[in-house]
Design an enzyme around this catalytic site. Structure first.
Site, PDB file in Angstrom:
ATOM      1  N   GLU A 174       0.835  -1.195   0.000  1.00  0.00           N
ATOM      2  CA  GLU A 174       0.000   0.000   0.000  1.00  0.00           C
ATOM      3  C   GLU A 174       0.876   1.254   0.000  1.00  0.00           C
ATOM      4  O   GLU A 174       2.008   1.237   0.470  1.00  0.00           O
ATOM      5  CB  GLU A 174      -0.897  -0.013   1.251  1.00  0.00           C
ATOM      6  CG  GLU A 174      -1.848   1.163   1.357  1.00  0.00           C
ATOM      7  CD  GLU A 174      -2.836   1.010   2.509  1.00  0.00           C
ATOM      8  OE1 GLU A 174      -3.697   1.887   2.671  1.00  0.00           O
ATOM      9  OE2 GLU A 174      -2.746  -0.001   3.242  1.00  0.00           O
TER      10      GLU A 174
ATOM     11  N   GLU B  52     -12.646  -1.877   2.875  1.00  0.00           N
ATOM     12  CA  GLU B  52     -13.183  -1.590   4.208  1.00  0.00           C
ATOM     13  C   GLU B  52     -14.267  -0.510   4.183  1.00  0.00           C
ATOM     14  O   GLU B  52     -14.155   0.533   4.851  1.00  0.00           O
ATOM     15  CB  GLU B  52     -12.051  -1.210   5.172  1.00  0.00           C
ATOM     16  CG  GLU B  52     -11.058  -2.334   5.381  1.00  0.00           C
ATOM     17  CD  GLU B  52     -10.020  -2.058   6.460  1.00  0.00           C
ATOM     18  OE1 GLU B  52     -10.029  -0.942   7.033  1.00  0.00           O
ATOM     19  OE2 GLU B  52      -9.205  -2.948   6.735  1.00  0.00           O
TER      20      GLU B  52
ATOM     21  N   TYR C   3      -6.583  -8.856  11.702  1.00  0.00           N
ATOM     22  CA  TYR C   3      -5.243  -8.612  12.220  1.00  0.00           C
ATOM     23  C   TYR C   3      -5.108  -9.186  13.629  1.00  0.00           C
ATOM     24  O   TYR C   3      -6.072  -9.198  14.398  1.00  0.00           O
ATOM     25  CB  TYR C   3      -4.947  -7.116  12.254  1.00  0.00           C
ATOM     26  CG  TYR C   3      -4.700  -6.509  10.887  1.00  0.00           C
ATOM     27  CD1 TYR C   3      -3.459  -6.613  10.285  1.00  0.00           C
ATOM     28  CD2 TYR C   3      -5.711  -5.845  10.207  1.00  0.00           C
ATOM     29  CE1 TYR C   3      -3.217  -6.071   9.035  1.00  0.00           C
ATOM     30  CE2 TYR C   3      -5.490  -5.292   8.956  1.00  0.00           C
ATOM     31  CZ  TYR C   3      -4.232  -5.408   8.375  1.00  0.00           C
ATOM     32  OH  TYR C   3      -3.998  -4.871   7.131  1.00  0.00           O
TER      33      TYR C   3
ATOM     34  N   GLU D  26      -6.180  -9.031   3.866  1.00  0.00           N
ATOM     35  CA  GLU D  26      -5.338  -8.347   4.850  1.00  0.00           C
ATOM     36  C   GLU D  26      -5.275  -9.204   6.105  1.00  0.00           C
ATOM     37  O   GLU D  26      -6.305  -9.466   6.727  1.00  0.00           O
ATOM     38  CB  GLU D  26      -5.862  -6.947   5.186  1.00  0.00           C
ATOM     39  CG  GLU D  26      -5.734  -5.940   4.054  1.00  0.00           C
ATOM     40  CD  GLU D  26      -6.074  -4.512   4.457  1.00  0.00           C
ATOM     41  OE1 GLU D  26      -5.889  -4.161   5.648  1.00  0.00           O
ATOM     42  OE2 GLU D  26      -6.521  -3.747   3.585  1.00  0.00           O
TER      43      GLU D  26
ATOM     44  N   GLN E 174       2.333  -6.286   5.430  1.00  0.00           N
ATOM     45  CA  GLN E 174       2.478  -5.985   4.023  1.00  0.00           C
ATOM     46  C   GLN E 174       3.845  -6.459   3.552  1.00  0.00           C
ATOM     47  O   GLN E 174       4.618  -6.998   4.340  1.00  0.00           O
ATOM     48  CB  GLN E 174       2.302  -4.498   3.785  1.00  0.00           C
ATOM     49  CG  GLN E 174       0.878  -4.016   4.070  1.00  0.00           C
ATOM     50  CD  GLN E 174       0.639  -2.572   3.648  1.00  0.00           C
ATOM     51  OE1 GLN E 174       1.394  -1.964   2.893  1.00  0.00           O
ATOM     52  NE2 GLN E 174      -0.431  -2.017   4.172  1.00  0.00           N
TER      53      GLN E 174
END
Length: 514
Positions: free
Chosen positions: A48, A196, A264, A319, A368
Site C-alpha cells: 500500500e 473496508e 489482524y 489483509e 504488508q
C-alpha cells in the site's frame, strides 16, 4: 521407617519422571483423492501507499544509486521472485479509496501531488503509478490485484481504469495507454471493489455497500468472455458475520467472484504492545488473536455455503498479520515494526489454517510486503534484510497448487496463566508424487512430540527444515541479517509409515518426502 522413606522417594521420582515425559500426539493424514487443491494465491502479498512501503521500500527511483530495475530495488525483486510471489495487491488499503488512477499515469513531472490523509499526512507525488506497478508484476511473474476507488471515486472512473489496463484497442482508454508507452494490455484479472467500506472506505452499513457494489460490478466488464474479471467485494472484519450474510444474500452470484475478509492479530487497538520487546503476556494474547482465524473462516464459510453451496465464490483474506506499536522514533502513521519469531508463529499457524480451508479460501494477502506491519523484508538505505515471516513463506512454497491432504488430530495445549491454546498446527499436501508437511509449535516453553500416520502415502524417506531461535523476541537486524534463517532439521524418525517428530518450542518445521 527407612524402607517406607525409600519407597516414597521412588514413587515421587517415578511421578516426576512420568510428568516430565511429553505425551505423544497422534496425527492421521488422509490421502483423499477428491480433496481440494491449495491455491498458490493463498500466499499473496500486499503493498500500500503507506509509510515506506512503496517509496524507499519497493521504489527508489531510476536515478537511485541503489541497483534497480525501472526504479524498483533489484534485491527486493530477487527476494520476491525467490518467494514465488503469486499475486500482489495495490494501491491499498485505506489509500485505495482516496486514489485516482489517472494521477499516476503519463510523464512523472506532470503528475499532480496529493496528501496521504490516512498515513502520516505526507505528500504523495504519484511517481509510482499504474504502469510502474503492473510492469513490476510482470517482472515478478505475479498476478496484479488492483483495489479500486469506491469511497471517493465513481463508477465511470473505475470502469475507465479497467479499460485502460485491459482493453487492447479501439477505445479511448486503450488509446491513452498506448500514448503512455504501453502497446499491449496487461489483462488484469483480480479487482477489489473498494476497501473496508465499513470504516475508512466510507463508514457504510452492509446493506448500503451491497447496493453500491452491485452498481459498480454491473459496469466492471472485461470485453472478452474468455478473460472474465474476478471481482472481489469488500467483506467483513473479523467476526462481523452480519456483513457476510448481507453480501451473500443480496449480491447475485453472477456479479461476485470473491468476498474479502480482514483480520489482524491485535491485542488492543489502543495499546497494541511492542513489536520486539514483548512479554509472554503479549505473546499469548497475540497468538490468541491469530488463532481466531480458524473460527472466522469456519463461520464465514458456513454463511457462504448457505448461499453458495457449490463454492463458486472465493473467500479472500486480503489483509492479515500481526500489528503492534511502531518502532520508537518512527512516524506513527508509517506502521514500521520489527519482525520476530512471534511473527513466524503467526505466519506458520495462519497459513496452515488457510491450507486446511482451501475448499473455500482462494486468496490471501499478508500485510504488508516491505517496511509495513508484518513485512517479509525491511530496508535501510542500500541494505535489505529478510524477516522470519519471509522464511516461513518460502518454506511453505511446497504447498503452492498442491492437493490438500486432510489431517485429523487433537492438539496438545499451550497453557499460560490458566488459559490454553492449541499448541500444534499442521497442514499437509501432495504434488508430483511428493508429500509436504508443515508443523508449528507455538508453545513458549515445551517441545511437543507428534506421530504422523503416513501409511496411505507410500513415503520412504524425508528431508526437513526448521525455523526457530533462542528467544521469541529474536529478530534479524541490519547488523545481523541472518540471525534467524532456516536450518536442516533431524529430530524425527520414519519407520513403517509412522513419522515421529519432536517439535521444539516456538518453531516451524517443513518436511518433504524424497
Amino acid at each position: 521407617m527407612k524402607k517406607k522413606y525409600i519407597n516414597s522417594l521412588w514413587i515421587l521420582s517415578a511421578l516426576f519422571f512420568i510428568s516430565s515425559v511429553q505425551a505423544q500426539t497422534k496425527i492421521t493424514i488422509e490421502n483423499t483423492e477428491d480433496a481440494p487443491v491449495i491455491s498458490k494465491h493463498i500466499y499473496g502479498h500486499f503493498s500500500e501507499h503507506l509509510g515506506r512501503s512503496i517509496y524507499d521500500g519497493l521504489y527508489v527511483g531510476e536515478d537511485s544509486p541503489i541497483p534497480n530495475t525501472d526504479g524498483v530495488r533489484n534485491d527486493l525483486i530477487k527476494a520476491l521472485k525467490d518467494l514465488q510471489i503469486p499475486n500482489l495487491r495495490w494501491p491499498g488499503g485505506c489509500f485505495a479509496d482516496t486514489y485516482h488512477w489517472r494521477d499516476g499515469i503519463g510523464p512523472q513531472e506532470d503528475r499532480p501531488t496529493i496528501v496521504n490523509q490516512w498515513w502520516g499526512d505526507v505528500t504523495e507525488d504519484n511517481s509510482f503509478g499504474t504502469h510502474n506497478f503492473l510492469n513490476l508484476c510482470e517482472v515478478l511473474g505475479a498476478e496484479p490485484y488492483l483495489a479500486g476507488n469506491v469511497g471517493s471515486g465513481t463508477v465511470q472512473e473505475f470502469s475507465n481504469w479497467i479499460q485502460y489496463v485491459n482493453h487492447d484497442a479501439g477505445s479511448p482508454m486503450a488509446k491513452l495507454r498506448k500514448e503512455n508507452g504501453k502497446e499491449e494490455s496487461w489483462d488484469v484479472k483480480f479487482w477489489g471493489v473498494g476497501n473496508e467500506p465499513w470504516g475508512c472506505g466510507g463508514n457504510m452499513d452492509a446493506e448500503f455497500y451491497a447496493d453500491i457494489y452491485k452498481q459498480y460490478a454491473t459496469f466492471l466488464t472485461s470485453w472478452d468472455k474468455d478473460a472474465k474479471l474476478y471481482r472481489i467485494a469488500s467483506g467483513p472484519s473479523g467476526d462481523d458475520y452480519h456483513w457476510m450474510e448481507v453480501l451473500m444474500k443480496e449480491i447475485p452470484p453472477e456479479l461476485m467472484e470473491g468476498v474479502a475478509l480482514h483480520s489482524y492479530s491485535v491485542i488492543d487497538w489502543n495499546d497494541k504492545g511492542p513489536a520486539s520487546d514483548f512479554t509472554e503476556d503479549h505473546y499469548f494474547a497475540t497468538m490468541t488473536e491469530a488463532l481466531k482465524m480458524e473460527e472466522y473462516i469456519t463461520k464465514h464459510s458456513a454463511i457462504m455455503d448457505k448461499y453458495d453451496p457449490q463454492k463458486k465464490v472465493g473467500l479472500i483474506v486480503d489483509e492479515w498479520g500481526g500489528w503492534y506499536d511502531v518502532e520508537e522514533g518512527t512516524n506513527p502513521g508509517f506502521l514500521y515494526q520489527q519482525n520476530t519469531v512471534r511473527d513466524a508463529m503467526i505466519a506458520g499457524a495462519t497459513l496452515n489454517i488457510f491450507n486446511n480451508h482451501s475448499e473455500r479460501v482462494y486468496m490471501a494477502n499478508l500485510a504488508q510486503a516491505v517496511n509495513v506491519l508484518q513485512a517479509v523484508a525491511l530496508t535501510q538505505g542500500e541494505q535489505m534484510i529478510l524477516t522470519p515471516t519471509y522464511h516461513v513463506m518460502k518454506m511453505y512454497t511446497v504447498h503452492h497448487e498442491a492437493q490438500l491432504l486432510p489431517v485429523n488430530f487433537e492438539s496438545p495445549d499451550y497453557t499460560y496463566n490458566g488459559k490454553s491454546l492449541p499448541a500444534v498446527s499442521i497442514s499437509a499436501s501432495k504434488k508430483d508424487g511428493k508429500v509436504a508437511i508443515s508443523l508449528v509449535n507455538i508453545d513458549s516453553k515445551k517441545e511437543n512430540e507428534v506421530e504422523l500416520d503416513l501409511g496411505e502415502l507410500d513415503v520412504e524417506g524425508m528431508t526437513a527444515t526448521i525455523l526457530t531461535s533462542d528467544k521469541l523476541q529474536d529478530h534479524n537486524t541490519f547488523e545481523n541479517a541472518e540471525k534467524i534463517t532456516p536450518e536442516e532439521f533431524k529430530d524425527y524418525k520414519l519407520r513403517r509409515g509412522k513419522l515421529q517428530v519432536t517439535i521444539p518450542p516456538f518453531s516451524v518445521i517443513v518436511l518433504e518426502s524424497e
